[in-house]
Design an enzyme around this catalytic site. Structure first.
Site, PDB file in Angstrom:
ATOM      1  N   GLY A 148      47.376 -50.724  17.173  1.00  0.00           N
ATOM      2  CA  GLY A 148      46.804 -52.041  17.434  1.00  0.00           C
ATOM      3  C   GLY A 148      46.445 -52.844  16.199  1.00  0.00           C
ATOM      4  O   GLY A 148      46.157 -54.030  16.289  1.00  0.00           O
ATOM      5  N   CYS A 192      61.009 -60.696  46.233  1.00  0.00           N
ATOM      6  CA  CYS A 192      62.177 -61.302  45.571  1.00  0.00           C
ATOM      7  C   CYS A 192      63.172 -61.750  46.643  1.00  0.00           C
ATOM      8  O   CYS A 192      63.498 -60.990  47.557  1.00  0.00           O
ATOM      9  CB  CYS A 192      62.824 -60.281  44.648  1.00  0.00           C
ATOM     10  SG  CYS A 192      64.457 -60.778  44.041  1.00  0.00           S
ATOM     11  N   CYS A 201      66.533 -59.361  46.207  1.00  0.00           N
ATOM     12  CA  CYS A 201      66.550 -57.904  46.405  1.00  0.00           C
ATOM     13  C   CYS A 201      65.373 -57.415  47.243  1.00  0.00           C
ATOM     14  O   CYS A 201      65.277 -56.237  47.544  1.00  0.00           O
ATOM     15  CB  CYS A 201      66.580 -57.174  45.061  1.00  0.00           C
ATOM     16  SG  CYS A 201      64.990 -57.114  44.220  1.00  0.00           S
ATOM     17  N   CYS A 246      63.457 -61.822  40.939  1.00  0.00           N
ATOM     18  CA  CYS A 246      63.024 -60.941  39.848  1.00  0.00           C
ATOM     19  C   CYS A 246      63.352 -61.581  38.501  1.00  0.00           C
ATOM     20  O   CYS A 246      64.470 -62.051  38.293  1.00  0.00           O
ATOM     21  CB  CYS A 246      63.763 -59.603  39.901  1.00  0.00           C
ATOM     22  SG  CYS A 246      63.374 -58.568  41.296  1.00  0.00           S
ATOM     23  N   CYS A 287      66.818 -56.281  39.311  1.00  0.00           N
ATOM     24  CA  CYS A 287      67.229 -56.918  40.559  1.00  0.00           C
ATOM     25  C   CYS A 287      68.643 -56.448  40.951  1.00  0.00           C
ATOM     26  O   CYS A 287      68.899 -56.081  42.096  1.00  0.00           O
ATOM     27  CB  CYS A 287      67.193 -58.434  40.389  1.00  0.00           C
ATOM     28  SG  CYS A 287      67.142 -59.349  41.938  1.00  0.00           S
TER      29      CYS A 287
HETATM   30 ZN   LIG Z   1      65.022 -58.917  42.788  1.00  0.00          ZN
END
Ligand SMILES: [Zn+2]
Lengths: 194, 297
Positions: B36, B245, B248, B270, B276
């Site tokens: 970090g 989505c 999909c 997506c 996807c």
């Molecule tokens: Zn998708």
């Protein structure tokens, strides 16, 4: 007489680096060295490969007493110079089989720039078969065991002091003749269960 | 030269000279050891504009080897101009194999997303970072932000986030949402949606961040604790989508709004195009999607 460099410098340096990167990303894991850089150096083939891969004129190095003869070879191949003081070196090479280790003697970084610390490369005989130390920290899923034989008796104590300086402190790379193992400052050694 | 890509068309392998690679590699090792923390490095000019992720490109160039398989995504997609150019750049200069499949890649360079597929231990995710300093909007002076990090003085950051809550009833930040890494440094995860923040925590892959213009490299090692800043009475919440989505049917992925025609038609799909496609190949169909076999005819 001078020792040879890497046969394929560009690819060998990348391979040596990637092994070290993996070792520091997964502390305590034994990682096959990505490249070896010849016999004949007191550093051994793995530490010398790391030197040829990561050192250049922008950084300085230090050598533990039994490795003193490696200076000319490192400077010749990398352009890096021996630091006049241990805490002025970005990289330190220590032969743990023969020399003493004092983690506090190296550069620890500053609160604003904890990265300005020494990376210590430690040559050991083996990475397995030693007494078990349990470690935890970033890069470790749960806990992992460290079994390096021949560590100084006060190693856990020195490492606890290093941890206490966190996020300052040194990072360690143990090397044998074929493998590397990383112990970044973020790794903690757990107290032994009684 | 026995190995294929070395000195391809006069370039060094992966374009960068060895001196620069060494300097970047040293910075990467420090970044891994201090999760970090932003390690300064001497960023080099790259043959592409800064907005194109020169920091990420330099990190990728420094770690890449001939056996790597590279994937490049921009906002989740493999086929944007930016992603395609970077992929071609490394095909040309390093001769590495490239892929769009998340599972096949060993190095994934990304701008603004983390892939939906769970990353694996042998993979490295390289983020392109425009502004690496999470405290920059509170304190423009570099010396001051450095001191704040040194002291782990992050109170101001919390105050600022709490002001959001007072004003909006919730933390308004949806991108580049700050995280605390390994209980020590507050870090800017780059402009990924906060939806992706939980993926950084305890991730099996090494995550490297490169900021070219501001010359910083930082890292999250595998299996590291990464916590999105929040408050007891206002815990962090990742963005949730109200619909699946359209193509999909995924209910657990990050969605982009896509305009479908000039009549104002739109759908949510997506943002991770590979994710996807994989789902559709597996037979998942959204309410506006077609089964993959039909679509191919
Ligand atoms: Zn998708």
């Amino acid at each position: 007489m001078s020792l040879a460099g890497f046969p394929n410098p560009v690819l060998d340096q990348q391979a040596a680096f990637r092994a070290v990167m993996q070792a520091l990303s997964e502390p305590g894991c034994i990682v096959q060295a990505g490249a070896l850089a010849g016999e004949g150096s007191p550093l051994g083939p793995v530490a010398r490969a790391i030197a040829l891969s990561l050192l250049d004129f922008e950084v300085r190095f230090s050598l533990s007493s039994s490795l003193a003869d490696a200076e000319g070879d490192i400077t010749f191949h990398t352009g890096s110079r021996l630091a006049s003081r241990l805490d002025e070196a970005e990289f330190a090479f220590v032969d743990l089989r023969q020399d003493v280790l004092d983690l506090g003697s190296f550069a620890q970084g500053t609160p604003e720039y904890p990265d300005r610390s020494t990376t210590v490369i430690l040559r050991v005989e083996s990475l397995t078969g030693g007494p078990s130390l349990k470690i935890r920290g970033p890069g470790i899923r749960g806990t992992r065991e460290l079994n390096i034989p021949g560590l100084p008796t006060d190693f856990a104590l020195q490492w606890a002091a290093n941890a206490a300086r966190s996020p300052l402190g040194v990072d360690l790379i143990f090397v044998t003749n074929e493998a590397v193992l990383g112990l970044p400052r973020s790794t903690r050694i757990l107290p032994e269960a009684r | 030269m026995s190995r294929t890509a070395e000195n391809y068309r006069g370039y060094n392998f992966a374009y960068l000279d060895e001196q620069t690679k060494r300097m970047i590699r040293r910075a990467i090792l420090k970044a891994i050891a201090i999760p970090g923390y932003q390690v300064p490095f001497a960023s080099r000019e790259m043959p592409m504009p800064y907005g194109w992720g020169t920091g990420g490109v330099q990190v990728t160039a420094a770690i890449l080897g001939p056996s790597d398989v590279l994937k490049v995504i921009d906002q989740g997609a493999d086929d944007t101009t930016n992603a395609v150019s970077i992929r071609q750049f490394f095909e040309k200069t390093a001769g590495v194999e490239t892929t769009t499949e998340t599972e096949k890649a060993t190095v994934i360079q990304t701008r603004h997303r983390i892939p939906e597929a769970k990353l694996q231990g042998h993979q490295v995710l390289v983020y392109q970072v425009p502004i690496p300093e999470p405290l920059r909007f509170l304190e423009p002076r570099e010396t001051e932000t450095r001191t704040l990090h040194a002291l782990a003085e992050y109170g101001l950051m919390h105050v600022r986030l709490y002001e959001d809550i007072a004003q909006h009833g919730h933390i308004a930040k949806t991108y580049a949402y700050p995280v605390l890494v390994a209980d020590r440094y507050v870090m800017d995860p780059s402009p990924i949606p906060k939806f992706d923040n939980p993926k950084m925590d305890d991730c099996a892959a090494l995550q490297l961040f490169g900021a070219g213009r501001e010359k910083r490299i930082y890292a999250i090692p595998p299996y590291t604790k990464v916590v999105s800043l929040d408050f007891e009475d206002h815990p962090f919440e990742a963005t949730k989508f109200e619909q699946p989505c359209a193509l999909c049917g995924a209910t657990d992925s990050y969605l982009d709004e896509v305009i479908t025609d000039d009549q104002g038609g739109r759908m949510f799909v997506c943002s991770d195009t590979h994710h996807c496609e994989t789902r559709r190949c597996e037979g998942h169909v959204g309410h506006l999607g077609m089964p993959v076999t039909e679509a191919a005819e």
